[in-house]
Design a protein around this motif. Structure first.
Motif, short mmCIF file in Angstrom:
data_model
loop_
_atom_site.label_atom_id
_atom_site.label_comp_id
_atom_site.label_asym_id
_atom_site.label_seq_id
_atom_site.Cartn_x
_atom_site.Cartn_y
_atom_site.Cartn_z
N GLY A 252 -49.27 77.82 38.72
CA GLY A 252 -48.76 79.04 39.34
C GLY A 252 -48.85 78.99 40.84
O GLY A 252 -48.93 77.91 41.45
N GLY A 253 -48.85 80.17 41.47
CA GLY A 253 -48.96 80.25 42.93
C GLY A 253 -50.33 79.84 43.39
O GLY A 253 -51.35 80.36 42.91
N LEU A 254 -50.39 78.90 44.32
CA LEU A 254 -51.68 78.33 44.73
C LEU A 254 -52.05 78.70 46.17
O LEU A 254 -53.03 78.18 46.71
N SER A 255 -51.30 79.59 46.78
CA SER A 255 -51.57 79.93 48.18
C SER A 255 -52.83 80.77 48.30
O SER A 255 -53.24 81.47 47.36
N LEU A 256 -53.45 80.71 49.46
CA LEU A 256 -54.65 81.48 49.74
C LEU A 256 -54.36 82.98 49.67
O LEU A 256 -55.18 83.78 49.22
N ARG A 257 -53.15 83.38 50.08
CA ARG A 257 -52.77 84.79 50.09
C ARG A 257 -52.74 85.36 48.67
O ARG A 257 -53.22 86.46 48.42
N LYS A 258 -52.19 84.62 47.73
CA LYS A 258 -52.03 85.14 46.37
C LYS A 258 -53.26 84.91 45.51
O LYS A 258 -53.67 85.78 44.75
N ASN A 259 -53.88 83.74 45.61
CA ASN A 259 -54.98 83.39 44.71
C ASN A 259 -56.14 82.76 45.47
O ASN A 259 -56.43 81.57 45.33
N ALA A 260 -56.78 83.58 46.24
CA ALA A 260 -57.91 83.10 47.04
C ALA A 260 -59.05 82.61 46.16
O ALA A 260 -59.87 81.78 46.59
N PHE A 261 -59.13 83.07 44.91
CA PHE A 261 -60.21 82.64 44.02
C PHE A 261 -60.23 81.13 43.83
O PHE A 261 -61.29 80.52 43.64
N LEU A 262 -59.05 80.49 43.89
CA LEU A 262 -58.96 79.04 43.70
C LEU A 262 -59.72 78.27 44.79
O LEU A 262 -60.17 77.15 44.56
N TYR A 263 -59.87 78.89 45.94
CA TYR A 263 -60.52 78.22 47.06
C TYR A 263 -62.04 78.37 47.02
O TYR A 263 -62.75 77.77 47.83
N GLU A 264 -62.55 79.16 46.07
CA GLU A 264 -63.98 79.32 45.86
C GLU A 264 -64.44 78.74 44.53
O GLU A 264 -65.61 78.40 44.35
N ALA A 265 -63.50 78.63 43.58
CA ALA A 265 -63.86 78.26 42.20
C ALA A 265 -64.52 76.89 42.10
O ALA A 265 -65.37 76.65 41.23
N GLY A 266 -64.16 75.97 42.99
CA GLY A 266 -64.72 74.62 42.95
C GLY A 266 -66.23 74.58 43.11
O GLY A 266 -66.88 73.61 42.70
N LYS A 267 -66.79 75.63 43.70
CA LYS A 267 -68.25 75.68 43.90
C LYS A 267 -69.00 75.86 42.58
O LYS A 267 -70.19 75.58 42.51
N TYR A 268 -68.29 76.34 41.55
CA TYR A 268 -68.96 76.71 40.31
C TYR A 268 -68.66 75.75 39.16
O TYR A 268 -68.93 76.06 38.00
N VAL A 269 -68.10 74.59 39.47
CA VAL A 269 -67.84 73.60 38.43
C VAL A 269 -68.47 72.28 38.84
O VAL A 269 -68.90 72.10 39.96
N GLY A 270 -68.52 71.36 37.86
CA GLY A 270 -69.09 70.05 38.20
C GLY A 270 -69.46 69.24 36.98
O GLY A 270 -68.73 68.33 36.60
N LEU A 271 -70.55 69.61 36.34
CA LEU A 271 -71.05 68.81 35.23
C LEU A 271 -70.19 68.94 33.97
O LEU A 271 -70.01 67.98 33.24
N SER A 272 -69.66 70.16 33.70
CA SER A 272 -68.95 70.40 32.45
C SER A 272 -67.45 70.52 32.59
O SER A 272 -66.74 70.53 31.59
N CYS A 273 -66.93 70.66 33.81
CA CYS A 273 -65.48 70.79 33.95
C CYS A 273 -65.04 70.47 35.38
O CYS A 273 -65.85 70.40 36.30
N ARG A 274 -63.72 70.26 35.53
CA ARG A 274 -63.09 70.14 36.82
C ARG A 274 -61.70 70.76 36.72
O ARG A 274 -61.22 71.02 35.60
#
Length: 340
Positions: free
Chosen positions: A172-194
């Motif tokens: 879907g839309g990946l811009s910071l304006r529309k879906n800012a959550f995508l730019y923070e979500a990486g902090k909460y994954v690692g061992l079990s998903c990417r």
């Protein structure tokens, strides 16, 4: 006779147009009569305007007393005109909602939206939550629900072997304006998903935890079904990983995102916010996971066993077959016709 009014579409792969074109195809295959011009794709704005206008005028002239006309909403400036002229000719109107302009885009006030929809005899809402919202805000039409959008495609999703860490796909839309959550979500994954991100506009350098993110770029829907690099499909919108908030995120509490159907056609179980309207459908059919917050994503996925995942995949395959056959629209419109 049950009729529909075909329209011009600019791009067959844009989610809104894909959903409308699919429903037209299902209606055609079900024996409904197109009273407008043939379905067409025109990128030229002027040509598209006159094509749609001619289709509307032709459609009104071809209606007969006792007909039932199915309209896909929004129908821009022609909706009220078509409803009024159809009623004048003794025709009943069924409206299927694709989008409500009074929500994220704020193109209409709530009262304007409801006044438009009240020109219909029967309205097919996305789900029970949208149906309740319409009732609470004064919709007087008979109301039914779709449950989920169908998704037509001759492409078959291949069988893939699954190994942890799970890959969580977002399209879907990946811009910071529309879906800012995508730019923070990486902090909460690692061992079990990417994450595997599909779409335009992702700014990788601005994303936290970008080492856990694979940006795949834009891919057409049929190509995604055939080659999706993922084990789950994520339905989330807005600015926050802790909840779907803002105009885009809050709309999830009422609408059926078309990407959900795309994920299912990719044979992917769905991860969705618990408060989302489609969470009930996901839970009831055993086709995914409902989360309070993406902050818990890695922890929750760590508890998913191979057996649990395979059960979800089997359930997804059953729903995918229904989506490919137009099951949900056919079921909803049959109920609507019977009610009239």
């Amino acid at each position: 006779m049950v009729c529909y009014l075909s329209r011009n579409y600019k791009n067959a792969d844009i989610a809104g147009n894909k959903a409308k074109m699919d429903i037209e195809y299902i209606m055609k295959k079900s024996g409904f009569r197109n009273v407008g011009l043939k379905q067409a794709l025109h990128s030229n704005v002027i040509v598209a305007f006159f094509y749609t206008l001619l289709s509307v005028l032709k459609g009104i002239c071809c209606l007969h007393k006792g007909d039932v006309l199915v309209l896909q909403y929004p129908f821009k400036k022609y909706y009220v005109l078509v409803c009024k002229m159809a009623h004048w000719r003794g025709v009943k109107i069924i409206t299927i909602i694709h989008d409500l302009g009074s929500f994220r885009r704020k193109k209409l006030t709530v009262s304007q939206e409801i006044n438009r929809l009240n020109h219909s005899d029967y309205v097919i809402a996305h789900n029970e939550k949208m149906k309740s919202w319409l009732e609470e805000h004064g919709c007087k039409s008979l109301l039914g629900t779709l449950e989920i959008f169908d998704y037509l495609s001759s492409t078959k999703a291949p069988v893939r072997e699954v190994q942890k860490p799970f890959r969580v796909l977002y399209a879907g839309g990946l811009s910071l304006r529309k879906n800012a959550f995508l730019y923070e979500a990486g902090k909460y994954v690692g061992l079990s998903c990417r994450f595997s991100l599909y779409g335009n506009g992702f700014e990788t350098e601005r994303a936290a935890g970008k080492e856990h993110i694979d940006y795949m770029g834009f891919v057409k829907s049929d190509d995604l079904i055939a080659n999706a690099q993922g084990d789950f499909g994520l339905v989330w919108d807005g600015a926050s990983v802790s909840a779907c908030i803002g105009n885009w995120g809050e709309y999830l509490q009422y609408n059926n995102p078309h990407k959900t159907s795309l994920y299912i056609r990719c044979n992917l179980p769905v991860i969705i916010e618990k408060k989302a309207a489609l969470a009930d459908f996901i839970h009831r059919n055993g086709i995914g996971i409902c989360l309070d917050s993406l902050e818990n994503l890695d922890t929750v996925l760590a508890t998913v066993t191979s057996q649990q995942y395979q059960e979800m995949k089997q359930n997804v395959a059953l729903i995918s077959d229904r989506l490919a056959d137009g099951y949900y629209f056919k079921q909803a419109v049959t109920k609507a016709i019977a009610a009239l």
